[in-house]
Structure formats: C-alpha cells, structure tokens
Motif scaffolding. Structure first.
Motif, short mmCIF file in Angstrom:
data_model
loop_
_atom_site.label_atom_id
_atom_site.label_comp_id
_atom_site.label_asym_id
_atom_site.label_seq_id
_atom_site.Cartn_x
_atom_site.Cartn_y
_atom_site.Cartn_z
N HIS A 138 -3.29 7.28 -13.74
CA HIS A 138 -3.11 8.61 -13.18
C HIS A 138 -3.85 8.74 -11.85
CE1 HIS A 138 -1.48 9.43 -17.14
NE2 HIS A 138 -1.15 10.65 -16.78
N LEU A 139 -5.15 8.60 -11.87
CA LEU A 139 -5.91 8.80 -10.64
C LEU A 139 -5.61 7.73 -9.60
CD1 LEU A 139 -9.43 9.84 -12.02
CD2 LEU A 139 -7.75 11.31 -10.90
N LEU A 140 -5.85 6.49 -9.92
CA LEU A 140 -5.79 5.42 -8.92
C LEU A 140 -4.37 5.12 -8.45
CD1 LEU A 140 -7.35 3.32 -7.30
CD2 LEU A 140 -7.19 1.78 -9.26
N LYS A 141 -3.46 4.88 -9.38
CA LYS A 141 -2.10 4.51 -9.00
C LYS A 141 -1.38 5.66 -8.31
CE LYS A 141 0.39 2.07 -11.87
NZ LYS A 141 1.01 1.55 -13.12
N THR A 142 -1.62 6.88 -8.75
CA THR A 142 -0.95 8.02 -8.12
C THR A 142 -1.47 8.24 -6.71
OG1 THR A 142 -0.68 9.06 -10.30
CG2 THR A 142 -0.35 10.45 -8.37
N ALA A 143 -2.79 8.17 -6.55
CA ALA A 143 -3.37 8.34 -5.21
C ALA A 143 -2.86 7.26 -4.26
CB ALA A 143 -4.90 8.30 -5.29
N ALA A 144 -2.86 6.01 -4.71
CA ALA A 144 -2.38 4.92 -3.86
C ALA A 144 -0.90 5.08 -3.54
CB ALA A 144 -2.62 3.57 -4.55
N GLY A 145 -0.12 5.55 -4.50
CA GLY A 145 1.30 5.74 -4.27
C GLY A 145 1.59 6.76 -3.18
N PHE A 146 0.88 7.88 -3.22
CA PHE A 146 1.09 8.90 -2.19
C PHE A 146 0.51 8.47 -0.85
CE2 PHE A 146 1.79 11.89 -5.81
CZ PHE A 146 3.05 12.31 -5.42
N TYR A 147 -0.60 7.76 -0.88
CA TYR A 147 -1.19 7.29 0.37
C TYR A 147 -0.22 6.36 1.10
CZ TYR A 147 -4.51 5.04 3.56
OH TYR A 147 -5.14 4.55 4.69
N TYR A 148 0.32 5.39 0.38
CA TYR A 148 1.18 4.40 1.02
C TYR A 148 2.63 4.87 1.17
CZ TYR A 148 -2.58 1.07 1.19
OH TYR A 148 -3.77 0.46 1.49
N ALA A 149 2.90 6.12 0.78
CA ALA A 149 4.19 6.73 1.12
C ALA A 149 4.15 7.37 2.50
CB ALA A 149 4.56 7.78 0.07
N HIS A 150 2.97 7.42 3.09
CA HIS A 150 2.79 8.08 4.39
C HIS A 150 2.94 7.05 5.51
CE1 HIS A 150 0.98 10.45 7.60
NE2 HIS A 150 1.09 11.52 6.81
N PRO A 151 3.70 7.37 6.56
CA PRO A 151 3.94 6.38 7.61
C PRO A 151 2.69 5.89 8.32
CG PRO A 151 4.81 8.55 8.23
CD PRO A 151 4.47 8.60 6.78
N LEU A 152 1.64 6.70 8.39
CA LEU A 152 0.42 6.22 9.03
C LEU A 152 -0.22 5.09 8.22
CD1 LEU A 152 -1.23 9.50 10.38
CD2 LEU A 152 0.27 7.87 11.55
N ALA A 153 -0.04 5.12 6.91
CA ALA A 153 -0.54 4.02 6.08
C ALA A 153 0.32 2.78 6.25
CB ALA A 153 -0.57 4.44 4.61
N TRP A 154 1.59 2.97 6.61
CA TRP A 154 2.45 1.81 6.84
C TRP A 154 1.92 0.95 7.98
CZ3 TRP A 154 8.00 4.40 6.78
CH2 TRP A 154 8.22 4.94 5.52
N ASN A 155 1.32 1.61 8.98
CA ASN A 155 0.78 0.85 10.11
C ASN A 155 -0.30 -0.13 9.65
OD1 ASN A 155 2.43 2.28 11.88
ND2 ASN A 155 0.86 3.80 12.33
N GLU A 156 -1.07 0.24 8.64
CA GLU A 156 -2.15 -0.61 8.17
C GLU A 156 -1.63 -1.91 7.55
OE1 GLU A 156 -4.32 1.66 5.37
OE2 GLU A 156 -4.99 3.17 6.82
N ILE A 157 -0.44 -1.84 6.95
CA ILE A 157 0.08 -3.00 6.24
C ILE A 157 1.28 -3.62 6.96
CG2 ILE A 157 -0.78 -2.24 4.00
CD1 ILE A 157 1.99 -1.17 3.36
N GLY A 158 1.58 -3.10 8.17
CA GLY A 158 2.67 -3.67 8.95
C GLY A 158 4.04 -3.42 8.38
N PHE A 159 4.17 -2.37 7.58
CA PHE A 159 5.45 -2.07 6.95
C PHE A 159 6.37 -1.36 7.94
CE2 PHE A 159 7.91 0.83 3.96
CZ PHE A 159 8.79 -0.15 3.55
N GLY A 160 7.60 -1.83 8.03
CA GLY A 160 8.54 -1.28 8.99
C GLY A 160 9.40 -0.15 8.48
N GLY A 161 9.17 0.29 7.27
CA GLY A 161 9.96 1.36 6.71
C GLY A 161 11.04 0.84 5.78
N PRO A 162 11.91 1.73 5.30
CA PRO A 162 12.96 1.33 4.36
C PRO A 162 13.87 0.26 4.93
CG PRO A 162 12.81 3.73 4.54
CD PRO A 162 11.95 3.17 5.62
N ALA A 163 14.40 -0.58 4.06
CA ALA A 163 15.31 -1.63 4.50
C ALA A 163 16.62 -1.04 5.03
CB ALA A 163 15.61 -2.59 3.35
#
Length: 203
Positions: free
Chosen positions: A156-181
């Motif tokens: 609940h706490l950890l996985k949910t927080a991480a899920g919403f964090y990495y749904a944000h485009p600013l977090a994508w920059n940290e991992i080099g994610f280019g967005g949806p395929a």
C-alpha cells in the motif's frame, strides 16, 4: 533513504521537449497535462491523515533537489476518493479504504508508542527507523490487528507511492523514459540498445 541529490543518469534529458513530436499523440498530451496541471484537492483523507501520509511519502521518496516536489499524496487521496484499487486484494487484507484508514492510524500509533509523539513530529532518522520497523515485520501497535503491517507498508504505502511518482513525466527524466510506446513505438529492443530519440545515459 539518503537525501543527497543523486547525479543525474540522463543529464539534460527532458521528456516534455518531445511534446509536439511524433512521440506523443493527443491522448498522451491530455493525460500528461492532467498530471502536470490538474493535481486533485483533498477529498477523502482527513487533514491529519493527509499530513501523515505526506510525511511518509517524503521519507519513501525524498525529493531534496526539487523546488516543487512531484505530488504523491493528492493522487493517493483521489484513488481512495474514487475507491479505485488494482482490481484485487490479498485475502488477509481489509478492503482498500479500510486498509488505508487503519494502516495510517497504526503507523501514527507506532510513533506515539515509540517516541510519545506523532509521526509528523519525528525527525527524519526516527521516521526512517519506524518505517524500517514496518518493513521488517516488527510492528507492535495493537492497531494493526487484522492488518499485516509489513504487507501494508510494501503493497500500500511503498508500491502506491512509487507508482504515482513514476507516473509523473518529471520522474521519467530520471530514468530516461520516453513515454508510452504509442504512437511512435520502439524499434531497437535488443540489450543495451536504444532508438535515436531515447535518452542517453551518462558514462
């Protein structure tokens, strides 16, 4: 849970720079615009629960290098307001809303039992230690009765927080994610290969 700002793995990368490129279509742009600009207000959590969850999220995902941290608590509140889970729950866990309400109360009770003060008033080291206690399955509060503290922390706490964090485009920059395929897609799918429009990792 080190708060020192890490060296960027993808320096200079900004996924939003491709806003008008073939990487994004109208659906993607609308979804990202909502994540960036339409942060939901508090509607389900009480103010005390909101403050507690905000303090927990600040320890799970510290953002010391951001002038405006990626919002996590508002999106969890929206999820709970809509009673929208993942479509399943563990058989030994209460329903979604009940689990969150009980779990947050139990976290605060742990803090009061250990330190005679609420979680939000503990220093960072004490907050981290308490969360590690939950992670290690060593919770003591009777408020956990019927709710597995370790499972609540992880699922609940950890996985949910991480899920919403990495749904944000600013977090994508940290991992080099280019967005949806979709719509552009990815072509070079081999090990350690990347398409020309993907982020380049620092050496």
């Amino acid at each position: 849970m080190n708060e020192d700002a890490p060296t960027p793995r993808f320096p200079g990368y900004d996924v939003l720079a491709r806003w008008d490129s073939p990487s994004f279509d109208a659906i993607t742009r609308n979804t990202l615009a909502a994540r960036l600009d339409d942060v939901p207000p508090r509607r389900w959590l009480t103010q005390d629960e909101w403050d507690l969850l905000d303090a927990i999220n600040a320890r799970l995902l510290p953002q010391p290098d951001r002038a405006h941290p990626i919002p996590i608590t508002p999106w969890i509140d929206a999820m709970l307001h809509d009673d929208r889970g993942e479509g399943y729950r563990h058989p030994d866990m209460p329903p979604l809303r009940a689990a969150w309400r009980q779990g947050l109360a139990a976290v605060d009770d742990e803090a009061r039992r250990l330190h005679d003060r609420p979680f939000v008033r503990l220093d960072a080291d004490a907050q981290d230690a308490l969360l590690h206690t939950l992670e290690g399955g060593r919770a003591m509060s009777p408020r956990w009765q019927g709710l597995d503290a370790r499972r609540f922390f992880i699922h609940h706490l950890l996985k949910t927080a991480a899920g919403f964090y990495y749904a944000h485009p600013l977090a994508w920059n940290e991992i080099g994610f280019g967005g949806p395929a979709n719509p552009r897609g990815y072509v070079r799918l081999g090990f350690d290969s990347r398409d020309p429009w993907e982020a380049k990792e620092a050496p």
